[in-house]
Design an enzyme around this catalytic site. Structure first.
Site, short mmCIF file in Angstrom:
data_model
loop_
_atom_site.label_atom_id
_atom_site.label_comp_id
_atom_site.label_asym_id
_atom_site.label_seq_id
_atom_site.Cartn_x
_atom_site.Cartn_y
_atom_site.Cartn_z
N HIS A 1 -5.54 5.02 -4.92
CA HIS A 1 -4.26 4.68 -4.28
C HIS A 1 -3.26 5.79 -4.50
O HIS A 1 -3.28 6.49 -5.52
CB HIS A 1 -3.71 3.35 -4.80
CG HIS A 1 -3.70 3.23 -6.29
ND1 HIS A 1 -4.83 2.96 -7.03
CD2 HIS A 1 -2.67 3.35 -7.18
CE1 HIS A 1 -4.50 2.91 -8.31
NE2 HIS A 1 -3.20 3.16 -8.42
N ASN B 1 -2.71 8.54 -9.83
CA ASN B 1 -3.18 8.48 -11.21
C ASN B 1 -4.70 8.44 -11.18
O ASN B 1 -5.29 7.74 -10.36
CB ASN B 1 -2.62 7.23 -11.90
CG ASN B 1 -1.11 7.29 -12.05
OD1 ASN B 1 -0.54 8.36 -12.26
ND2 ASN B 1 -0.45 6.16 -11.92
N HIS C 1 0.71 6.45 -4.80
CA HIS C 1 2.02 5.83 -4.97
C HIS C 1 3.05 6.64 -4.19
O HIS C 1 3.08 7.88 -4.29
CB HIS C 1 2.46 5.87 -6.44
CG HIS C 1 1.61 5.10 -7.39
ND1 HIS C 1 1.93 3.83 -7.83
CD2 HIS C 1 0.44 5.41 -8.02
CE1 HIS C 1 1.01 3.41 -8.70
NE2 HIS C 1 0.10 4.34 -8.82
N ASP D 1 4.52 -2.15 -4.20
CA ASP D 1 4.00 -2.35 -5.56
C ASP D 1 4.68 -3.57 -6.19
O ASP D 1 5.89 -3.74 -6.09
CB ASP D 1 4.25 -1.09 -6.40
CG ASP D 1 3.39 -1.07 -7.65
OD1 ASP D 1 2.49 -0.22 -7.72
OD2 ASP D 1 3.61 -1.92 -8.55
N ILE D 2 3.88 -4.38 -6.85
CA ILE D 2 4.39 -5.61 -7.45
C ILE D 2 5.30 -5.32 -8.65
O ILE D 2 6.11 -6.16 -9.04
CB ILE D 2 3.20 -6.51 -7.86
CG1 ILE D 2 3.61 -7.98 -7.90
CG2 ILE D 2 2.58 -6.08 -9.18
CD1 ILE D 2 2.42 -8.92 -7.96
N GLY E 1 -3.46 7.41 -16.45
CA GLY E 1 -2.70 6.17 -16.37
C GLY E 1 -3.14 5.24 -15.26
O GLY E 1 -2.40 4.33 -14.88
N GLN E 2 -4.35 5.44 -14.75
CA GLN E 2 -4.83 4.58 -13.66
C GLN E 2 -5.22 3.21 -14.22
O GLN E 2 -5.96 3.12 -15.20
CB GLN E 2 -6.04 5.21 -12.96
CG GLN E 2 -6.51 4.43 -11.76
CD GLN E 2 -7.62 5.15 -10.99
OE1 GLN E 2 -8.11 6.20 -11.42
NE2 GLN E 2 -8.01 4.59 -9.86
P1 5GP Z 1 -2.13 2.69 -11.24
O1 5GP Z 1 -1.52 2.34 -12.56
O2 5GP Z 1 -3.60 2.31 -11.19
O3 5GP Z 1 -1.88 4.07 -10.76
O4 5GP Z 1 -1.39 1.80 -10.17
C1 5GP Z 1 -1.73 0.49 -9.88
C2 5GP Z 1 -0.51 -0.16 -9.30
O5 5GP Z 1 -0.88 -1.36 -8.68
C3 5GP Z 1 0.55 -0.49 -10.35
O6 5GP Z 1 1.74 0.20 -10.05
C4 5GP Z 1 0.69 -2.00 -10.25
O7 5GP Z 1 2.02 -2.43 -10.40
C5 5GP Z 1 0.14 -2.29 -8.87
N1 5GP Z 1 -0.45 -3.60 -8.74
C6 5GP Z 1 -1.37 -4.15 -9.59
N2 5GP Z 1 -1.72 -5.36 -9.15
C7 5GP Z 1 -1.01 -5.58 -8.01
C8 5GP Z 1 -0.95 -6.69 -7.11
O8 5GP Z 1 -1.61 -7.69 -7.25
N3 5GP Z 1 -0.11 -6.54 -6.05
C9 5GP Z 1 0.64 -5.43 -5.83
N4 5GP Z 1 1.42 -5.41 -4.75
N5 5GP Z 1 0.60 -4.37 -6.67
C10 5GP Z 1 -0.22 -4.46 -7.75
#
Ligand code: 5GP
Length: 113
Positions: free
Chosen positions: A99, A86, A101, A30-31, A92-93
């Site tokens: 995906h 999420n 985590h 994750d970034i 919180g998605q």
């Molecule tokens: P969500 O909030 O949808 O459950 O998780 C999305 C996740 O994707 C977040 O934790 C966010 O940091 C990660 N993310 C978003 N854009 C990128 C990206 O371009 N590269 C990587 N490696 N992670 C990303």
């Protein structure tokens, strides 16, 4: 079919620190890591949310969980880890591509905020 940043990562159009790949799934760091180890596992098939999955996806969903197990083991998370999906706004998605985590490397709090 919706297109997100994760589709671009699958197609290698934007860089990511990929730690695992097979025919059905991809895992990358994750970034914006929320723990010392924070990896996301995604299906290559575009399913926006877990609530969009169908019974046709049953084996794919199982594959993703077993991929989590493999990736966590390879990441050395021997002391445990958390798996989070999420779903939607209240969940919180932020990226509409299913995906999972994997969070580990520190003691996590419960309940989440
Ligand atoms: P969500 O909030 O949808 O459950 O998780 C999305 C996740 O994707 C977040 O934790 C966010 O940091 C990660 N993310 C978003 N854009 C990128 C990206 O371009 N590269 C990587 N490696 N992670 C990303």
């Amino acid at each position: 079919m919706s297109e997100t940043i994760f589709s671009k990562i699958i197609r290698r159009e934007i860089p990511a620190d990929i730690v695992y790949e097979d025919d059905l799934a991809l895992a990358f760091r994750d970034i914006n890591a929320q723990a010392p180890t924070h990896i996301v596992v995604i299906p290559k098939k575009v399913i926006p949310r877990v609530s969009d999955a169908s019974w046709e996806d049953q084996s794919l969903l199982g594959h993703l969980l077993l991929t989590v197990q493999k990736v966590a083991q390879e990441a050395g998370l021997t002391n445990g880890y958390r798996v989070v999906i999420n779903n939607g706004n209240d969940g919180g998605q932020t990226v509409d591509h299913l995906h999972l985590h994997i969070l580990g490397g520190r003691k996590l709090q419960w309940p989440p905020g």
